[in-house]
Design an enzyme around this catalytic site. Structure first.
Site, PDB file in Angstrom:
ATOM      1  N   HIS A  19      86.073  68.714  35.591  1.00  0.00           N
ATOM      2  CA  HIS A  19      86.150  68.017  36.919  1.00  0.00           C
ATOM      3  C   HIS A  19      87.543  67.946  37.313  1.00  0.00           C
ATOM      4  O   HIS A  19      87.691  67.552  38.771  1.00  0.00           O
ATOM      5  CB  HIS A  19      85.227  66.538  36.931  1.00  0.00           C
ATOM      6  CG  HIS A  19      84.413  66.503  38.086  1.00  0.00           C
ATOM      7  ND1 HIS A  19      84.029  67.405  38.808  1.00  0.00           N
ATOM      8  CD2 HIS A  19      84.012  65.334  38.711  1.00  0.00           C
ATOM      9  CE1 HIS A  19      83.343  67.229  39.869  1.00  0.00           C
ATOM     10  NE2 HIS A  19      83.199  65.994  39.784  1.00  0.00           N
ATOM     11  N   ASN A  68      84.438  61.535  44.577  1.00  0.00           N
ATOM     12  CA  ASN A  68      83.428  61.380  45.741  1.00  0.00           C
ATOM     13  C   ASN A  68      84.053  60.493  46.756  1.00  0.00           C
ATOM     14  O   ASN A  68      83.565  60.654  47.961  1.00  0.00           O
ATOM     15  CB  ASN A  68      82.205  60.337  45.141  1.00  0.00           C
ATOM     16  CG  ASN A  68      81.451  61.273  44.020  1.00  0.00           C
ATOM     17  OD1 ASN A  68      81.769  62.323  43.736  1.00  0.00           O
ATOM     18  ND2 ASN A  68      80.485  60.562  43.644  1.00  0.00           N
ATOM     19  N   ASP A  93      87.056  71.965  41.197  1.00  0.00           N
ATOM     20  CA  ASP A  93      86.200  72.807  40.259  1.00  0.00           C
ATOM     21  C   ASP A  93      84.858  73.159  40.753  1.00  0.00           C
ATOM     22  O   ASP A  93      84.329  72.611  41.625  1.00  0.00           O
ATOM     23  CB  ASP A  93      85.629  71.937  38.971  1.00  0.00           C
ATOM     24  CG  ASP A  93      84.956  70.737  39.589  1.00  0.00           C
ATOM     25  OD1 ASP A  93      83.754  70.441  39.275  1.00  0.00           O
ATOM     26  OD2 ASP A  93      85.461  69.942  40.228  1.00  0.00           O
ATOM     27  N   ASN A 114      81.054  66.979  45.905  1.00  0.00           N
ATOM     28  CA  ASN A 114      80.942  65.658  46.763  1.00  0.00           C
ATOM     29  C   ASN A 114      82.490  65.460  46.794  1.00  0.00           C
ATOM     30  O   ASN A 114      82.765  64.604  47.972  1.00  0.00           O
ATOM     31  CB  ASN A 114      80.593  64.379  45.505  1.00  0.00           C
ATOM     32  CG  ASN A 114      78.894  64.439  45.598  1.00  0.00           C
ATOM     33  OD1 ASN A 114      78.279  64.912  46.556  1.00  0.00           O
ATOM     34  ND2 ASN A 114      78.447  64.016  44.615  1.00  0.00           N
TER      35      ASN A 114
END
Length: 193
Positions: A19, A68, A93, A114
């Site tokens: 991530h 997020n 990513d 997100n």
């Protein structure tokens, strides 16, 4: 001025996870330029400034908001600096691309990401450049577990090169624009698949 945002999560436990490839790409850009990272006093972010040869001053950003809520750092910085979506590139990513693939795009929706959804909401537009770095979906692991896991040593052999290419593509965008970056880097990554 241009702004290149690498997406990721802050903290040691996330440093080398799938991530965080956006963070890794902007860190590569800063390393090459000898730029020092500093924590912003105004925005929840780490930032570094580079000056590419023949290009505009380019601000690198790592939001420290967690993925997020990335827009909470990006939106206020754009407004404060008087930048527009045309001045923004985001590196992130993408589990829908095979590990090691790289795609440069001029705009688009969040694609289920997100961090991108947060930025689009914060700036009121999806008309900004992006570099998607493929991380694949993993072998049966839940998606959340997959993206928050570290790369295996074999995966790093591929991903290290992809992260460097992502940094190259971002520098190309800053200096030459989106079309040359797409022409040069999308073709190369598609040939490797």
């Amino acid at each position: 001025m241009k702004l290149v945002v690498g997406l990721g999560n802050p903290g040691r436990e996330y440093e080398r996870t799938r991530h965080n490839v956006g963070f890794l790409a902007v860190e590569e850009m800063a390393r090459r330029s000898g730029a020092a990272w500093r924590r912003s006093l105004r925005f929840p972010a780490r930032m570094a400034t580079i000056r590419p040869a023949d290009g505009p001053e380019t601000l690198l950003m790592e939001p420290l908001t967690y993925m997020n809520a990335s827009g909470d750092a990006v939106g206020p910085l754009l407004r404060k600096r008087g930048l527009t979506p045309d001045d923004l590139l985001v590196i992130f990513d993408d589990a829908d691309l095979p590990a090691g693939a790289l795609r440069v795009r001029p705009f688009g929706g969040p694609g289920g990401h997100n961090g991108m959804r947060s930025i689009i909401a914060a700036i009121g537009s999806d008309r900004f450049a992006r570099i998607r770095i493929g991380i694949g979906r993993g072998g049966g692991a839940e998606l959340v577990e997959h993206v928050l896991a570290s790369f295996t040593p074999d995966e790093w052999k591929t991903m290290d090169d992809t992260i460097r290419r992502g940094a190259d593509a971002a520098l190309c965008w800053a200096v030459e624009g989106i079309e040359p970056a797409m022409n040069r880097f999308n073709r190369r990554s598609e040939q490797q698949e």
